[in-house]
Enzyme design. Sequence first.
Site, short mmCIF file in Angstrom:
data_model
loop_
_atom_site.label_atom_id
_atom_site.label_comp_id
_atom_site.label_asym_id
_atom_site.label_seq_id
_atom_site.Cartn_x
_atom_site.Cartn_y
_atom_site.Cartn_z
N TYR A 130 -20.18 60.20 -1.91
CA TYR A 130 -21.09 59.36 -2.71
C TYR A 130 -22.55 59.64 -2.32
O TYR A 130 -23.41 59.78 -3.20
CB TYR A 130 -20.73 57.89 -2.47
CG TYR A 130 -21.73 56.89 -2.99
CD1 TYR A 130 -21.83 56.58 -4.35
CD2 TYR A 130 -22.61 56.24 -2.12
CE1 TYR A 130 -22.75 55.66 -4.82
CE2 TYR A 130 -23.53 55.31 -2.57
CZ TYR A 130 -23.60 55.03 -3.92
OH TYR A 130 -24.52 54.12 -4.38
P1 NAP Z 1 -20.85 48.23 -10.37
O1 NAP Z 1 -20.72 46.76 -10.51
O2 NAP Z 1 -19.66 49.03 -9.91
O3 NAP Z 1 -21.39 48.80 -11.76
C1 NAP Z 1 -21.30 50.15 -12.09
C2 NAP Z 1 -21.23 50.26 -13.59
O4 NAP Z 1 -21.06 51.64 -13.94
C3 NAP Z 1 -20.06 49.49 -14.24
O5 NAP Z 1 -20.56 48.68 -15.27
C4 NAP Z 1 -19.18 50.57 -14.80
O6 NAP Z 1 -18.55 50.22 -16.00
C5 NAP Z 1 -20.21 51.65 -15.07
N1 NAP Z 1 -19.53 52.93 -15.27
C6 NAP Z 1 -18.52 53.45 -14.57
N2 NAP Z 1 -18.09 54.57 -15.16
C7 NAP Z 1 -18.85 54.76 -16.27
C8 NAP Z 1 -18.87 55.72 -17.31
N3 NAP Z 1 -18.01 56.75 -17.34
N4 NAP Z 1 -19.79 55.59 -18.30
C9 NAP Z 1 -20.66 54.57 -18.29
N5 NAP Z 1 -20.69 53.60 -17.34
C10 NAP Z 1 -19.78 53.70 -16.34
O7 NAP Z 1 -22.03 48.61 -9.36
P2 NAP Z 1 -23.25 47.69 -8.84
O8 NAP Z 1 -22.79 46.94 -7.67
O9 NAP Z 1 -23.86 47.01 -10.00
O10 NAP Z 1 -24.22 48.84 -8.31
C11 NAP Z 1 -25.20 49.39 -9.15
C12 NAP Z 1 -25.71 50.69 -8.57
O11 NAP Z 1 -26.13 50.49 -7.21
C13 NAP Z 1 -24.70 51.83 -8.54
O12 NAP Z 1 -25.35 53.00 -9.02
C14 NAP Z 1 -24.40 51.99 -7.06
O13 NAP Z 1 -24.08 53.31 -6.76
C15 NAP Z 1 -25.72 51.59 -6.44
N6 NAP Z 1 -25.68 51.14 -5.03
C16 NAP Z 1 -24.64 50.45 -4.50
C17 NAP Z 1 -24.70 50.01 -3.16
C18 NAP Z 1 -23.59 49.15 -2.58
O14 NAP Z 1 -23.74 48.65 -1.45
N7 NAP Z 1 -22.50 48.94 -3.28
C19 NAP Z 1 -25.78 50.25 -2.37
C20 NAP Z 1 -26.84 50.95 -2.93
C21 NAP Z 1 -26.79 51.38 -4.25
P3 NAP Z 1 -17.30 49.19 -16.02
O15 NAP Z 1 -17.89 47.84 -15.77
O16 NAP Z 1 -16.75 49.37 -17.38
O17 NAP Z 1 -16.37 49.62 -14.92
#
Ligand code: NAP
Length: 213
Positions: A130
């Site tokens: 990732y």
């Molecule tokens: P999340 O809830 O998993 O949201 C990710 C979104 O991406 C979901 O709505 C998902 O759709 C969508 N997605 C997945 N596959 C896709 C596709 N093929 N086409 C279009 N959309 C797609 O993540 P979050 O917690 O909001 O995080 C937002 C961002 O922050 C991400 O980029 C993540 O990498 C980043 N981030 C995360 C962390 C952490 O601690 N988790 C830390 C720093 C940064 P569905 O709802 O339909 O599944």
Amino acid sequence: MKVLIIGAHGKVGHLLIGELQSRNIDFVAGLRSQEQIKAYNDNNIETQFIDLTASLDSIKDSIEASGADVIVFSAGAGGAGYDRTLEIDLDGAIKTMMVAEAIGIKRYIMVSSIFSDNRSKWDASGIKPYMIAKHYADDHLRGTNLDYTIIHPGALTDEDGTGKVKLLGSNESGSIPRVDVARALAEIIQNPTTIGKEYTFASGDQATEDVFR
Ligand code: NAP
């Protein structure tokens, strides 16, 4: 201004919708299923079907049809496996940058991650693929002609927001509620002075509106 949120069904995307609504900023929610589209339309939210695994042409048609002039990329494969991470967090992100350049959407805001630029942290992170995907997506963005801003938040939580953050040094870690990340994105969207800048941050004691400028 009209903002296209890619990943609008995600946790951050969902909270960003609330932020934009409260600031009266026009937006369109990028969603990847007809069920999501129906649910959002039922709540009077404008939507656009965007599947990041689709062809470049199809993503181009979707982004063009959104009528947006700002893109926020907040999508991610989550726990769907590292092959999906490659396809969505890396190639999916880059496809949207290619489309933005091709159709003249200049403003592009990327939700990246803490340590995506610090290789020494990758092995111990437990999510090295990732980190690599985020690193190279960010790197591609820096090489485009887009008016980009990249945020590198710490570990995301679902706690209540404080509206206060602190900038982190390259080896510092921290966590931050997703709602405060959404608030940071809204500030960045409204502040052209953030173009060309990157922010690594976590919860802290500085008002969001004082930091993202
Ligand atoms: P999340 O809830 O998993 O949201 C990710 C979104 O991406 C979901 O709505 C998902 O759709 C969508 N997605 C997945 N596959 C896709 C596709 N093929 N086409 C279009 N959309 C797609 O993540 P979050 O917690 O909001 O995080 C937002 C961002 O922050 C991400 O980029 C993540 O990498 C980043 N981030 C995360 C962390 C952490 O601690 N988790 C830390 C720093 C940064 P569905 O709802 O339909 O599944």
